[in-house]
Design an enzyme around this catalytic site. Structure first.
Site, PDB file in Angstrom:
ATOM      1  N   ARG A 142     -39.837   0.059 -26.590  1.00 45.70           N
ATOM      2  CA  ARG A 142     -39.234   0.920 -27.155  1.00 45.70           C
ATOM      3  C   ARG A 142     -37.998  -0.163 -28.892  1.00 45.70           C
ATOM      4  O   ARG A 142     -37.429   0.406 -29.493  1.00 45.70           O
ATOM      5  CB  ARG A 142     -37.970   2.265 -26.963  1.00 45.70           C
ATOM      6  CG  ARG A 142     -37.808   3.067 -28.457  1.00 45.70           C
ATOM      7  CD  ARG A 142     -36.788   3.979 -27.300  1.00 45.70           C
ATOM      8  NE  ARG A 142     -35.808   3.737 -26.708  1.00 45.70           N
ATOM      9  CZ  ARG A 142     -34.723   4.292 -26.383  1.00 45.70           C
ATOM     10  NH1 ARG A 142     -35.133   5.681 -26.439  1.00 45.70           N
ATOM     11  NH2 ARG A 142     -34.082   4.166 -25.517  1.00 45.70           N
ATOM     12  N   LYS A 150     -32.995   2.163 -32.192  1.00 46.43           N
ATOM     13  CA  LYS A 150     -32.285   2.761 -31.981  1.00 46.43           C
ATOM     14  C   LYS A 150     -31.623   1.172 -32.556  1.00 46.43           C
ATOM     15  O   LYS A 150     -31.313   0.037 -31.024  1.00 46.43           O
ATOM     16  CB  LYS A 150     -32.345   2.233 -29.975  1.00 46.43           C
ATOM     17  CG  LYS A 150     -31.194   2.862 -29.242  1.00 46.43           C
ATOM     18  CD  LYS A 150     -31.438   2.885 -28.044  1.00 46.43           C
ATOM     19  CE  LYS A 150     -30.415   2.895 -26.982  1.00 46.43           C
ATOM     20  NZ  LYS A 150     -29.822   4.143 -27.263  1.00 46.43           N
ATOM     21  N   GLU A 152     -31.215  16.206 -32.592  1.00 42.85           N
ATOM     22  CA  GLU A 152     -30.387  15.602 -31.120  1.00 42.85           C
ATOM     23  C   GLU A 152     -29.202  15.622 -31.388  1.00 42.85           C
ATOM     24  O   GLU A 152     -27.885  16.059 -32.459  1.00 42.85           O
ATOM     25  CB  GLU A 152     -30.882  14.317 -31.203  1.00 42.85           C
ATOM     26  CG  GLU A 152     -30.865  13.379 -31.866  1.00 42.85           C
ATOM     27  CD  GLU A 152     -31.541  12.019 -31.218  1.00 42.85           C
ATOM     28  OE1 GLU A 152     -31.799  11.735 -30.439  1.00 42.85           O
ATOM     29  OE2 GLU A 152     -31.837  11.517 -32.216  1.00 42.85           O
TER      30      GLU A 152
HETATM   31  C1  LIG Z   1     -29.623   9.082 -30.137  1.00 45.12           C
HETATM   32  C2  LIG Z   1     -30.357   8.743 -28.701  1.00 45.12           C
HETATM   33  N1  LIG Z   1     -30.740  10.070 -28.445  1.00 45.12           N
HETATM   34  C3  LIG Z   1     -31.365   9.981 -27.303  1.00 45.12           C
HETATM   35  C4  LIG Z   1     -31.383   9.378 -26.377  1.00 45.12           C
HETATM   36  C5  LIG Z   1     -31.266   9.192 -25.114  1.00 45.12           C
HETATM   37  O1  LIG Z   1     -32.632   8.308 -24.630  1.00 45.12           O
HETATM   38  P1  LIG Z   1     -32.929   7.491 -23.802  1.00 45.12           P
HETATM   39  O2  LIG Z   1     -33.440   8.925 -22.367  1.00 45.12           O
HETATM   40  O3  LIG Z   1     -34.302   6.585 -23.858  1.00 45.12           O
HETATM   41  O4  LIG Z   1     -32.140   6.785 -22.712  1.00 45.12           O
HETATM   42  C6  LIG Z   1     -30.336   8.163 -26.552  1.00 45.12           C
HETATM   43  C7  LIG Z   1     -29.351   7.272 -24.992  1.00 45.12           C
HETATM   44  O5  LIG Z   1     -30.680   6.170 -25.873  1.00 45.12           O
HETATM   45  C8  LIG Z   1     -29.563   7.671 -27.957  1.00 45.12           C
HETATM   46  O6  LIG Z   1     -29.026   7.048 -28.048  1.00 45.12           O
END
Ligand SMILES: Cc1ncc(COP(=O)(O)O)c(C=O)c1O
Length: 341
Positions: free
Chosen positions: A82, A184, A220
């Protein structure tokens, strides 16, 4: 190895400086060999790309002690991939996957005293990040970067049981259509802070962001993906190009389908249909799954039948199974657990 003398259950989610961190520099078109260092400060030129145009991407994952005393990380290869994808999105050089995995291992090993013991509920939070260190004044990608990994111990997310949270539908958007929502990058979080604080000031735990194009579909929260449960006990999770692809969500989908025999559908979820679901949760590395008791849309309350006291039964099963896999109590799918020590 003597552990640090911390009250692991009560350390909270704050930064604590640990012994070592990893750094690799990108210059003249290549990454150097990288090293563990002790200095937690970074000195940069005033015109570094990170300060001027916010070229930065990051990841978040955890190392923890399993039931048999091993120290492991959970699917770090997914974070590596990612982050490579995020880097491409901001015109940054990708840090190679095998080197990412090695850097995380090195940092965990060098900070073993900070890895909380099994059963404490605490873990070592690992933050790989990469930023433009080269100077730029015209708007363009920098030509020098740093890839770093820091770690800090964090306490259990749920102290005294997982209490359902309340969420408000935000008037702000988290991401632009065809923008950077799926990567991210720090810039997405900078712009979600005002929305997040507004939600807290109104007494909510989190925001529900809607799709920025039509504002009809659920996206989300500022830091987690949504899961819903239908009356038939099936799981539904929003599909959108501007959502961050959560590794926890991907893992929960697999657990639902392959361990629990629960059907999962990934599809656009309308705000207008939320009242049809029996359970709701948000998922991410921090909490694995947090139950959601209600969503409030400008005064209109959508209360899930699972209530404000405890997790609903389907979300609970998902939570128990995935945390069981992470902690070594349930056999993990091939490649999910990376043993560091
Ligand atoms: C905006 C956002 N959505 C979803 C997630 C959840 O992702 P993960 O399960 O990879 O931690 C995160 C955290 O990393 C996030 O910052």
């Amino acid at each position: 190895m003597e552990k640090k003398n911390l009250d692991w259950e009560n350390i909270g989610f704050v930064y604590r400086e640990t012994d070592k961190r990893y750094v690799s520099h990108y210059k003249d078109g290549q990454w150097d060999e990288g090293a563990l260092i002790s200095d937690s400060n970074i000195v940069l030129n005033e015109c570094a790309g990170i300060f001027q145009y916010c070229q930065e991407v990051f990841e978040g994952l955890k190392a923890y002690t399993t039931e048999d005393g091993s120290i492991v990380t959970f699917r770090p290869d997914q974070n590596a991939e990612r982050m490579m994808n995020s880097a491409v999105g901001l015109e940054m050089p990708a840090f190679p996957k095998e080197r990412f995995l090695d850097a995380v291992d090195q940092v965990v090993r060098a900070n073993e005293a900070w890895v909380p013991p099994y059963g404490s509920g605490a873990s070592l939070y690992i933050r790989p990040y990469m930023f433009a260190s080269g100077s730029v004044i015209g708007v363009k990608p920098a030509d020098e970067y740093q890839f770093r990994v820091l770690c800090t111990p964090v306490g259990p997310y749920f102290k005294g049981g997982a209490k359902p949270i309340s969420i408000c539908v935000s008037d702000f958007d988290r991401a632009a259509p065809r923008g950077t929502g799926h990567i991210k990058a720090g810039l997405n979080y900078a712009m979600s802070m005002h929305a997040g604080m507004e939600a807290h000031r109104k007494g909510f735990d989190e925001n529900m962001f809607l799709d920025p194009g039509s504002r009809r579909y659920v996206e989300e929260t500022g830091g987690a993906n949504f899961l819903f449960v239908t009356k038939d006990g099936e799981v539904v999770t929003p599909k959108s190009d501007s959502i961050l692809p959560s590794i926890t969500r991907r893992s929960l989908i697999y657990v639902a389908e392959h361990y629990l025999g629960i059907k999962v559908t990934e599809r656009p979820v309308e705000l207008a249909e939320l009242g049809d679901f029996t359970e709701c949760g948000v998922c991410g590395t921090a909490a694995v799954v947090s139950p959601v008791g209600k969503v409030v849309d400008h005064g209109k309350e959508i209360c899930f039948p699972s209530g404000m006291e405890k997790m609903g039964p389907v979300i609970q099963k998902l939570y128990d199974t995935l945390t069981g896999i992470q902690m070594g109590r349930i056999e993990a799918p091939e490649g999910w657990i990376r043993k560091i020590k």
